[in-house]
Design an enzyme around this catalytic site. Structure first.
Site, mmCIF file in Angstrom:
data_model
loop_
_atom_site.group_PDB
_atom_site.id
_atom_site.type_symbol
_atom_site.label_atom_id
_atom_site.label_comp_id
_atom_site.label_asym_id
_atom_site.label_seq_id
_atom_site.Cartn_x
_atom_site.Cartn_y
_atom_site.Cartn_z
ATOM 1 N N SER A 8 -46.892 42.461 -27.262
ATOM 2 C CA SER A 8 -47.624 42.348 -28.611
ATOM 3 C C SER A 8 -48.870 41.435 -28.606
ATOM 4 O O SER A 8 -48.677 40.386 -27.937
ATOM 5 C CB SER A 8 -46.781 41.722 -29.447
ATOM 6 O OG SER A 8 -47.306 41.706 -30.706
ATOM 7 N N HIS A 33 -48.955 46.579 -27.757
ATOM 8 C CA HIS A 33 -48.310 46.958 -29.046
ATOM 9 C C HIS A 33 -49.401 45.957 -30.037
ATOM 10 O O HIS A 33 -49.763 45.058 -29.798
ATOM 11 C CB HIS A 33 -46.966 46.406 -29.289
ATOM 12 C CG HIS A 33 -46.342 46.446 -30.345
ATOM 13 N ND1 HIS A 33 -45.846 47.444 -30.989
ATOM 14 C CD2 HIS A 33 -46.117 45.500 -31.420
ATOM 15 C CE1 HIS A 33 -45.139 47.303 -32.001
ATOM 16 N NE2 HIS A 33 -45.507 46.187 -32.404
ATOM 17 N N ASP A 35 -50.087 44.765 -33.926
ATOM 18 C CA ASP A 35 -49.364 44.575 -35.022
ATOM 19 C C ASP A 35 -50.697 44.402 -36.387
ATOM 20 O O ASP A 35 -51.472 43.417 -36.153
ATOM 21 C CB ASP A 35 -48.617 43.520 -35.065
ATOM 22 C CG ASP A 35 -47.408 43.522 -34.456
ATOM 23 O OD1 ASP A 35 -46.654 44.298 -34.476
ATOM 24 O OD2 ASP A 35 -47.330 42.739 -33.392
ATOM 25 N N MET A 37 -50.889 43.703 -40.239
ATOM 26 C CA MET A 37 -50.227 42.999 -41.289
ATOM 27 C C MET A 37 -51.359 42.684 -42.578
ATOM 28 O O MET A 37 -52.513 42.397 -42.129
ATOM 29 C CB MET A 37 -49.559 41.758 -41.016
ATOM 30 C CG MET A 37 -48.667 41.763 -39.819
ATOM 31 S SD MET A 37 -48.232 40.163 -39.484
ATOM 32 C CE MET A 37 -47.139 40.371 -38.134
ATOM 33 N N HIS A 66 -48.459 49.148 -34.805
ATOM 34 C CA HIS A 66 -47.656 49.178 -35.873
ATOM 35 C C HIS A 66 -48.184 48.577 -37.058
ATOM 36 O O HIS A 66 -48.543 47.383 -37.097
ATOM 37 C CB HIS A 66 -46.491 47.888 -34.950
ATOM 38 C CG HIS A 66 -45.457 47.568 -36.066
ATOM 39 N ND1 HIS A 66 -44.741 46.404 -35.702
ATOM 40 C CD2 HIS A 66 -44.941 48.061 -37.273
ATOM 41 C CE1 HIS A 66 -43.577 46.347 -36.545
ATOM 42 N NE2 HIS A 66 -43.788 47.295 -37.524
ATOM 43 N N MET A 68 -47.714 47.124 -40.537
ATOM 44 C CA MET A 68 -47.026 46.504 -41.608
ATOM 45 C C MET A 68 -47.885 46.382 -42.879
ATOM 46 O O MET A 68 -48.219 45.425 -43.226
ATOM 47 C CB MET A 68 -46.688 45.203 -41.040
ATOM 48 C CG MET A 68 -45.531 45.297 -40.168
ATOM 49 S SD MET A 68 -45.164 43.865 -38.995
ATOM 50 C CE MET A 68 -46.511 44.199 -37.713
ATOM 51 N N MET A 137 -36.662 47.396 -36.074
ATOM 52 C CA MET A 137 -36.977 45.816 -36.010
ATOM 53 C C MET A 137 -35.891 44.951 -35.912
ATOM 54 O O MET A 137 -34.967 45.086 -36.640
ATOM 55 C CB MET A 137 -37.716 45.492 -37.437
ATOM 56 C CG MET A 137 -39.098 46.215 -37.752
ATOM 57 S SD MET A 137 -40.215 45.871 -36.660
ATOM 58 C CE MET A 137 -40.278 44.183 -36.562
ATOM 59 N N GLY A 145 -42.347 35.253 -32.621
ATOM 60 C CA GLY A 145 -41.809 33.943 -32.235
ATOM 61 C C GLY A 145 -40.429 33.810 -33.185
ATOM 62 O O GLY A 145 -39.879 32.691 -33.084
ATOM 63 N N ASP A 175 -38.524 45.949 -31.671
ATOM 64 C CA ASP A 175 -39.748 44.767 -31.884
ATOM 65 C C ASP A 175 -39.152 43.578 -32.269
ATOM 66 O O ASP A 175 -38.634 43.665 -33.473
ATOM 67 C CB ASP A 175 -40.622 45.392 -32.618
ATOM 68 C CG ASP A 175 -41.982 44.623 -32.735
ATOM 69 O OD1 ASP A 175 -41.973 43.380 -32.268
ATOM 70 O OD2 ASP A 175 -42.776 45.224 -33.669
ATOM 71 N N GLY A 176 -39.212 42.445 -31.757
ATOM 72 C CA GLY A 176 -38.900 41.031 -32.384
ATOM 73 C C GLY A 176 -37.673 40.366 -31.418
ATOM 74 O O GLY A 176 -36.749 40.818 -31.419
ATOM 75 N N SER A 198 -44.128 36.748 -28.016
ATOM 76 C CA SER A 198 -44.529 35.247 -27.635
ATOM 77 C C SER A 198 -43.489 35.071 -26.112
ATOM 78 O O SER A 198 -43.780 34.301 -25.323
ATOM 79 C CB SER A 198 -43.610 34.132 -28.443
ATOM 80 O OG SER A 198 -42.628 34.886 -29.129
HETATM 81 C C1 DX5 Z 1 -43.428 40.920 -36.040
HETATM 82 C C2 DX5 Z 1 -44.040 41.931 -35.073
HETATM 83 C C3 DX5 Z 1 -44.009 42.033 -33.889
HETATM 84 C C4 DX5 Z 1 -44.028 40.704 -33.140
HETATM 85 C C5 DX5 Z 1 -43.126 40.567 -31.980
HETATM 86 O O1 DX5 Z 1 -43.386 41.523 -37.130
HETATM 87 O O2 DX5 Z 1 -44.054 43.276 -35.441
HETATM 88 O O3 DX5 Z 1 -44.513 42.927 -32.954
HETATM 89 O O4 DX5 Z 1 -45.492 40.313 -32.331
HETATM 90 O O5 DX5 Z 1 -43.138 38.963 -31.651
HETATM 91 P P1 DX5 Z 1 -42.127 38.301 -30.716
HETATM 92 O O6 DX5 Z 1 -41.833 38.882 -29.524
HETATM 93 O O7 DX5 Z 1 -42.567 37.081 -30.338
HETATM 94 O O8 DX5 Z 1 -40.788 38.198 -31.570
HETATM 95 ZN ZN ZN Z 2 -44.649 44.889 -34.139
#
Ligand code: DX5
Ligand code: ZN
Length: 216
Positions: A8, A33, A35, A37, A66, A68, A137, A145, A175-176, A198
């Site tokens: 990510s 990946h 993200d 938001m 992805h 969001m 998720m 993180g 993811d996560g 992370s």
């Molecule tokens: C969270 C994101 C993830 C995030 C994952 O909302 O969709 O893709 O970057 O991060 P880690 O691997 O640190 O949980």
């Molecule tokens: Zn994601």
């Protein structure tokens, strides 16, 4: 099929995007990946089209975007133009999910649907055959993180059963909070794609960490 790894870029160094993209290009990772938001669907704002275009300019592997965001339908063509190969929307953000999935495919991308931790897998029963990707998720979306939510392993098993029963081609992505421990358990449960932010970028050697995730 061997599982795929999707680092990510949310956790990369945005002052050195090209360097980090090239690290992923040269690594054993399979996808990027990405993200997005909007500060409405989730309580955080990440980045938009200029950053995705910058990543796409240097990336030699597919962009797994992805979303969001609320009202993703408004921007489907724009994400295709920015370089998205896989476009994933949230179940919770799409009142006309079937239409949204068709629009993503009509724009030439693979279509994914993401489920928040509280959203049951069974709600995908009537669209599963249309999907290329189911994104489970394993944290509440919005931030990198966070700690892994264990219930995700059970949901992977449920998604696997639904996919096999329906004959859907969908891959299962998680993811996560993915690391070597949670990642191994997710693969054993049937996950096809692991996202890691992370765990990769905060490690001493991200390239080696990607290889470790890939070779589990
Ligand atoms: C969270 C994101 C993830 C995030 C994952 O909302 O969709 O893709 O970057 O991060 P880690 O691997 O640190 O949980
Ligand atoms: Zn994601």
């Amino acid at each position: 099929m061997a599982h795929l790894i999707a680092p990510s870029v949310l956790s990369c160094d945005f002052a050195n995007v090209q360097r980090d993209v090239e690290m992923i290009n040269a690594s054993n990772a399979d996808w990027f990946h990405v993200d997005v938001m909007d500060g409405v669907f989730v309580p955080n704002i990440s980045f938009g089209f200029p950053v995705i275009r910058a990543i796409n300019k240097h990336a030699t592997k597919p962009l797994d975007v992805h979303l969001m965001i609320v009202e993703p339908d408004k921007y489907i063509e724009d994400f295709a133009k920015a370089g998205a190969d896989v476009l994933t929307v949230h179940y919770e953000a799409c009142p006309h999910l079937h239409r949204t999935i068709q629009a993503i495919k009509a724009a030439g991308m693979k279509a994914g649907v993401a489920l928040n931790p509280h959203t049951p897998v069974a709600l995908l029963e009537d669209v599963i055959e249309e999907l290329d990707l189911v994104l489970i998720m394993s944290v509440n979306p919005g931030f990198g993180g966070q700690s892994f939510i264990e219930n995700a392993c059970k949901k992977v098993t449920q998604a696997k059963a639904l996919i096999e029963k329906s004959g859907s081609p969908a891959k299962i992505e998680v993811d996560g909070g993915v690391n070597l421990d949670t990642g191994k358990r997710l693969i054993d449960a049937g996950a096809d794609v692991l996202v890691a932010g992370s765990f990769v970028f905060k490690s001493d050697n991200p390239t080696t960490t990607i290889s470790d995730l890939k070779s589990m």
